[in-house]
Enzyme design. Structure first.
Site, PDB file in Angstrom:
ATOM      1  N   ASN A 178      40.449  36.730  45.689  1.00  9.74           N
ATOM      2  CA  ASN A 178      40.433  35.267  45.758  1.00  9.74           C
ATOM      3  C   ASN A 178      39.334  34.771  46.683  1.00  9.74           C
ATOM      4  O   ASN A 178      39.041  35.376  47.709  1.00  9.74           O
ATOM      5  CB  ASN A 178      41.814  34.691  46.120  1.00  9.74           C
ATOM      6  CG  ASN A 178      42.428  35.277  47.364  1.00  9.74           C
ATOM      7  OD1 ASN A 178      42.260  36.449  47.653  1.00  9.74           O
ATOM      8  ND2 ASN A 178      43.147  34.469  48.112  1.00  9.74           N
ATOM      9  N   GLU A 221      38.216  31.349  48.555  1.00  9.61           N
ATOM     10  CA  GLU A 221      38.664  30.011  48.946  1.00  9.61           C
ATOM     11  C   GLU A 221      37.495  29.123  49.345  1.00  9.61           C
ATOM     12  O   GLU A 221      36.353  29.570  49.451  1.00  9.61           O
ATOM     13  CB  GLU A 221      39.697  30.139  50.068  1.00  9.61           C
ATOM     14  CG  GLU A 221      40.935  30.884  49.577  1.00  9.61           C
ATOM     15  CD  GLU A 221      42.090  30.902  50.567  1.00  9.61           C
ATOM     16  OE1 GLU A 221      41.903  30.535  51.740  1.00  9.61           O
ATOM     17  OE2 GLU A 221      43.189  31.297  50.140  1.00  9.61           O
ATOM     18  N   CYS A 277      41.328  31.957  42.185  1.00 12.60           N
ATOM     19  CA  CYS A 277      42.229  33.109  42.314  1.00 12.60           C
ATOM     20  C   CYS A 277      41.518  34.407  41.940  1.00 12.60           C
ATOM     21  O   CYS A 277      40.576  34.415  41.135  1.00 12.60           O
ATOM     22  CB  CYS A 277      43.414  32.956  41.369  1.00 12.60           C
ATOM     23  SG  CYS A 277      44.543  31.637  41.797  1.00 12.60           S
ATOM     24  N   GLU A 301      42.558  36.862  40.041  1.00 11.71           N
ATOM     25  CA  GLU A 301      42.656  37.249  38.630  1.00 11.71           C
ATOM     26  C   GLU A 301      41.546  36.598  37.815  1.00 11.71           C
ATOM     27  O   GLU A 301      40.922  37.223  36.948  1.00 11.71           O
ATOM     28  CB  GLU A 301      44.009  36.812  38.037  1.00 11.71           C
ATOM     29  CG  GLU A 301      45.217  37.479  38.658  1.00 11.71           C
ATOM     30  CD  GLU A 301      45.795  36.712  39.841  1.00 11.71           C
ATOM     31  OE1 GLU A 301      45.015  36.132  40.629  1.00 11.71           O
ATOM     32  OE2 GLU A 301      47.028  36.696  39.984  1.00 11.71           O
ATOM     33  N   CYS A 361      49.595  33.110  39.209  1.00  9.59           N
ATOM     34  CA  CYS A 361      49.911  31.679  39.138  1.00  9.59           C
ATOM     35  C   CYS A 361      49.754  31.169  37.701  1.00  9.59           C
ATOM     36  O   CYS A 361      49.225  31.863  36.830  1.00  9.59           O
ATOM     37  CB  CYS A 361      49.000  30.891  40.087  1.00  9.59           C
ATOM     38  SG  CYS A 361      47.365  30.583  39.427  1.00  9.59           S
ATOM     39  N   CYS A 405      46.209  31.136  36.192  1.00 14.66           N
ATOM     40  CA  CYS A 405      45.739  32.496  35.851  1.00 14.66           C
ATOM     41  C   CYS A 405      46.423  32.987  34.583  1.00 14.66           C
ATOM     42  O   CYS A 405      45.803  33.646  33.745  1.00 14.66           O
ATOM     43  CB  CYS A 405      45.988  33.454  37.007  1.00 14.66           C
ATOM     44  SG  CYS A 405      44.851  33.160  38.373  1.00 14.66           S
TER      45      CYS A 405
HETATM   46  N1  THU Z   1      46.019  33.261  44.565  1.00 11.39           N
HETATM   47  C1  THU Z   1      45.462  34.195  43.751  1.00 11.39           C
HETATM   48  O1  THU Z   1      44.383  34.724  44.014  1.00 11.39           O
HETATM   49  N2  THU Z   1      46.146  34.527  42.625  1.00 11.39           N
HETATM   50  C2  THU Z   1      47.344  33.997  42.247  1.00 11.39           C
HETATM   51  O2  THU Z   1      47.801  34.258  41.148  1.00 11.39           O
HETATM   52  C3  THU Z   1      48.078  33.146  43.186  1.00 11.39           C
HETATM   53  C4  THU Z   1      47.287  32.600  44.315  1.00 11.39           C
HETATM   54  C5  THU Z   1      45.272  32.859  45.773  1.00 11.39           C
HETATM   55  C6  THU Z   1      44.745  31.446  45.722  1.00 11.39           C
HETATM   56  C7  THU Z   1      44.633  31.122  47.184  1.00 11.39           C
HETATM   57  O3  THU Z   1      43.364  31.599  47.641  1.00 11.39           O
HETATM   58  C8  THU Z   1      45.723  31.941  47.844  1.00 11.39           C
HETATM   59  O4  THU Z   1      46.107  32.941  46.895  1.00 11.39           O
HETATM   60  C9  THU Z   1      46.955  31.136  48.234  1.00 11.39           C
HETATM   61  O5  THU Z   1      47.440  30.395  47.164  1.00 11.39           O
END
Ligand code: THU
Length: 160
Positions: free
Chosen positions: A62, A64, A73, A75, A112, A115
């Site tokens: 991920n 940010e 994210c 994925e 999520c 994704c």
């Molecule tokens: N996140 C992911 O990388 N994948 C997911 O399926 C759920 C959330 C990340 C996004 C963000 O950077 C952190 O997790 C908190 O939500």
């Protein structure tokens, strides 16, 4: 009136040690890339590893952003990278792991909704299921044979 019941099913592995060797290796790569996540805001690191039918592994973590919704994210970082570099390849397996810097995640962390939608798009595109394995930092690993278990009643190109 009529009711529709949708069943979804998952296989539960007690730990990553129980996974078939090829998947265990994919999960290990997801763990390694997870550690490189750029997650200064959530302190929640996610790693994703895709195995393609051409034998290549594509990784993502991920990413940010100070403008929160601009981040992405793990994925989708991996899937879009795969689509960009190997547009003709099919995704066979996806391994995902998530870990917080502040507390230990011991239960499987599912992808999520956004994704799931993206994974679903690629299943439709390639017309074959993607095996999805997901876990926290430790503990059980859940396996889904297809994104359909995680995203029933999906929106796809047939509705356009
Ligand atoms: N996140 C992911 O990388 N994948 C997911 O399926 C759920 C959330 C990340 C996004 C963000 O950077 C952190 O997790 C908190 O939500």
């Amino acid at each position: 009136m009529q009711q529709i019941n949708i069943n979804t099913s998952f296989t539960v592995f007690q730990s990553k040690a129980e996974l078939p060797q090829e998947v265990q290796s994919l999960m290990e790569q997801a763990i390694e890339i997870r550690k490189k996540a750029y997650a200064p805001y959530s302190k929640f690191r996610v790693g994703a590893a895709l195995l393609l039918d051409n034998g290549k592994v594509v990784l993502g973590s991920n990413q940010e952003n100070a403008a929160y919704p601009s981040g992405l994210c793990a994925e989708r970082v991996a899937i879009f990278q795969s689509g960009a570099i190997y547009p003709e390849a099919k995704i066979v397996k996806l391994a995902v792991t998530a870990a917080s810097d502040t507390n230990e995640t011991k239960s499987p962390i599912p992808p999520c909704g956004a994704c799931r939608q993206s994974i679903s798009e690629y299943e439709f595109k390639q017309d074959s299921p993607i095996e999805i394995y997901f876990m926290g930092e430790s503990g059980e690993v859940y396996k889904s044979d297809s994104i359909k278990n995680l995203l029933p009643l999906s929106f796809d190109k047939n509705f356009l």
